[in-house]
Design a protein around this motif. Sequence first.
Motif, mmCIF file in Angstrom:
data_model
loop_
_atom_site.group_PDB
_atom_site.id
_atom_site.type_symbol
_atom_site.label_atom_id
_atom_site.label_comp_id
_atom_site.label_asym_id
_atom_site.label_seq_id
_atom_site.Cartn_x
_atom_site.Cartn_y
_atom_site.Cartn_z
ATOM 1 N N UNK A 196 1.500 7.417 0.789
ATOM 2 C CA UNK A 196 0.925 8.739 0.568
ATOM 3 C C UNK A 196 -0.575 8.684 0.263
ATOM 4 N N UNK A 197 -0.976 7.842 -0.690
ATOM 5 C CA UNK A 197 -2.377 7.838 -1.126
ATOM 6 C C UNK A 197 -3.135 6.572 -0.735
ATOM 7 N N UNK A 198 -2.459 5.587 -0.139
ATOM 8 C CA UNK A 198 -3.044 4.323 0.348
ATOM 9 C C UNK A 198 -3.489 3.361 -0.750
ATOM 10 N N UNK A 199 -3.199 3.645 -1.995
ATOM 11 C CA UNK A 199 -3.571 2.756 -3.093
ATOM 12 C C UNK A 199 -2.825 1.432 -2.962
ATOM 13 N N UNK A 200 -3.526 0.321 -3.154
ATOM 14 C CA UNK A 200 -2.932 -1.002 -3.022
ATOM 15 C C UNK A 200 -2.521 -1.533 -4.393
ATOM 16 N N UNK A 243 3.349 -3.149 5.319
ATOM 17 C CA UNK A 243 2.722 -3.022 6.634
ATOM 18 C C UNK A 243 1.499 -2.108 6.532
ATOM 19 N N UNK A 244 0.345 -2.716 6.270
ATOM 20 C CA UNK A 244 -0.894 -1.955 6.167
ATOM 21 C C UNK A 244 -2.045 -2.779 6.729
ATOM 22 N N UNK A 245 -3.144 -2.090 7.068
ATOM 23 C CA UNK A 245 -4.308 -2.759 7.648
ATOM 24 C C UNK A 245 -5.575 -2.241 6.995
ATOM 25 N N UNK A 246 -6.579 -3.097 6.958
ATOM 26 C CA UNK A 246 -7.880 -2.710 6.422
ATOM 27 C C UNK A 246 -7.869 -2.620 4.913
ATOM 28 N N UNK A 247 -9.040 -2.710 4.329
ATOM 29 C CA UNK A 247 -9.162 -2.749 2.875
ATOM 30 C C UNK A 247 -10.444 -2.047 2.474
ATOM 31 N N UNK A 248 -10.362 -1.202 1.479
ATOM 32 C CA UNK A 248 -11.524 -0.491 0.962
ATOM 33 C C UNK A 248 -11.505 -0.593 -0.559
ATOM 34 N N UNK A 294 -5.127 1.862 6.753
ATOM 35 C CA UNK A 294 -4.009 2.337 7.567
ATOM 36 C C UNK A 294 -2.714 1.800 6.990
ATOM 37 N N UNK A 295 -1.744 2.683 6.768
ATOM 38 C CA UNK A 295 -0.446 2.284 6.200
ATOM 39 C C UNK A 295 0.660 2.785 7.128
ATOM 40 N N UNK A 324 0.842 -1.194 0.000
ATOM 41 C CA UNK A 324 0.000 0.000 0.000
ATOM 42 C C UNK A 324 0.879 1.247 0.000
ATOM 43 N N UNK A 325 0.448 2.252 -0.728
ATOM 44 C CA UNK A 325 1.189 3.502 -0.831
ATOM 45 C C UNK A 325 1.122 4.268 0.494
#
Length: 58
Positions: free
Chosen positions: A6-10, A26-31, A56-57, A3-4
């Motif tokens: 800055x922008x959280x893009x996966x 290291x990230x959590x949750x998915x949208x 969350x990243x 996941x980024x």
Amino acid sequence: MRACKQCSFISEDETCPRCGGATSKDWQGFLAVTDFEKSEIAKKMGISANGKYALKVR
């Protein structure tokens, strides 16, 4: 998957294909955003394109 920071893009890339930022494993949750213009969550997160995003990243 990564996941980024800055922008959280996966994506699977080490640099974000959307904004060019560094990515993290290291990230959590998915949208999943399918219509960012109508999504209230996308507006609150500052998302301006459809796709998969981490909540969350680190």
